[in-house]
Design an enzyme around this catalytic site. Sequence first.
Site: not given
Length: 424
Positions: A64, A215
Site C-alpha cells: 500500500s 490493496d
Amino acid sequence: MERRNTLLQAPTYGNLITVLSIDGGGIRGLIPATILSFLEAQLQKLDGEDARIADYFDVIAGTSTGGLITAMLAAPDISTNRPLYAAKEIKQFYLDHCPYIFPQGHKSFLNHARNMMKLIEGPKHDGKYLHELIKDKLGNTKLHQTLTNIVVPTFDIKNMQPTIFSSYEVKRTPSMDALLSDICIGTSAAPTFLPAHFFTTEDANGEVREFNLIDGGVAANNPALTAINEVSNEIYSGNPDFYPIKPSDYHKYVVLSLGTGASKCGDKYCAENAAKWGMLGWVSNAGSCPLMEVFMQASGDMVDFHLHTVFKALHCENNYIRIQADELTGDASSIDIATVKNLENLVKIGENLLKQRVANVNLATGLSEPVSQRTNEQILTRLAEILSKERQLRYFRSPKGQGRAHYGPARHSQHPQTSNCDNN
C-alpha cells in the site's frame, strides 16, 4: 531483461542479506518516511551525500503506502540512473500531495451523510489525483528496471488470491513485468477508500495477462515475511547471487521492518458498540473503516510476532529490527484524514519514535514493550554502520571491486567485517 546497475553487489560477496520492509497505512506513511530520512542521513555521513537507501538493501518490500515508498526509493531517475527520490524528499511528497489525494470536507452532519452515501455508491475517494500523480512520477518504468530488488504485495479479486510483484519472480515470469505505476496504484487501492485497479501486461510472445487488484494490506500489510520468503525461494532455486547461503541461515539476514503506527490499545473500538454495527458500521465508523483496520493491524502484528519468535529461537534476535508506534489516537490513527495539522503531527510522531527505546510487541497486551536501553535512533545509527561496511565488503570481494571500494570516504579498514545489530 537486464537490471539497471546498482552499487550493491550480490550477497554471495558479503556476510549478510539486507531487507527493508514498509507497512501499509495511507497518510501514516509519513512515519516510516521520517525514519528512513534519518537512516539515509546516517549513511550519507559514512559514504557521502550521494548515498541512497537503495544502495544498501538487497530487497525493499512495501504494501500500500509502503509500496509507493518502495517505488520512490528504488525507481531510477532516467537522466541520472540514480534513485528517483532521496528519503528526505518523500516526507515532503506526502505533505504536498496527501491533501489532494484525500480531500477533506467540512466536519458537519451534512458532509458525514454525503460520505456515507459515497460509500454506498462507490469508494470514498475517486483516486484520480493519486493515479495521475503516480503515473507522472514513475512514467514508463517497469518492475525489472528498479535499482534494487523490490517486493510489493497486492490482492487479485478476480482470482481471489494474493499477487506478489517481485523482482525475483519477474525473471521467471515475464507477464509480471508491469509498470511500477500500475503496481503502486493496485497495492494502494484500499477497499472503501480507493477504487480497485485493472490493467494488463503483454509478454514477448504477445500473451496478455490481466490484473484486478486491491490493496495488498488485506493479505500482507506487513510485507517483511513476504520479502524473506522471496529470498528463500531464490536460495532454494540455486540463484548464484546467494551461494553458498542456505535457507536456514537466518543469522545472515538483517531485517528493518517499519510500521505506520497503530491505535492506542483500548482507545479505538469496543465490543459493546461493535455488537450493534451492521455492514455500514464496519465499513465506516469515526472517520475510519474498522474492517480494514482490523485486517491490517492483525496482519502486521502476526508477521512481527512470527519473525521475532523465529529470530529469537535461532539466537539472532538482534538481526530483526521492528520500529512501530502503537500509541496513535484520534485523527493520527486514520489513513486518510489529510489535514495540514494531522500530517504535521504524523511527522512529529515519527521524530518522537526515533527518540524512544527499542521495543517489541507483546501479543498478549498488544503493546510494544522496551527491550533495550538504546533508542531507535541509536540502533539505526548502528545499522547504518553495518550496512556501510557490508556494502564495502562486497566490493572488496567482488570482481568489480578488484580489492578496493569505489565510493565514499576511507572510513573503514581495508577488509571491513560486519556484525549483528546490538540492541542491548
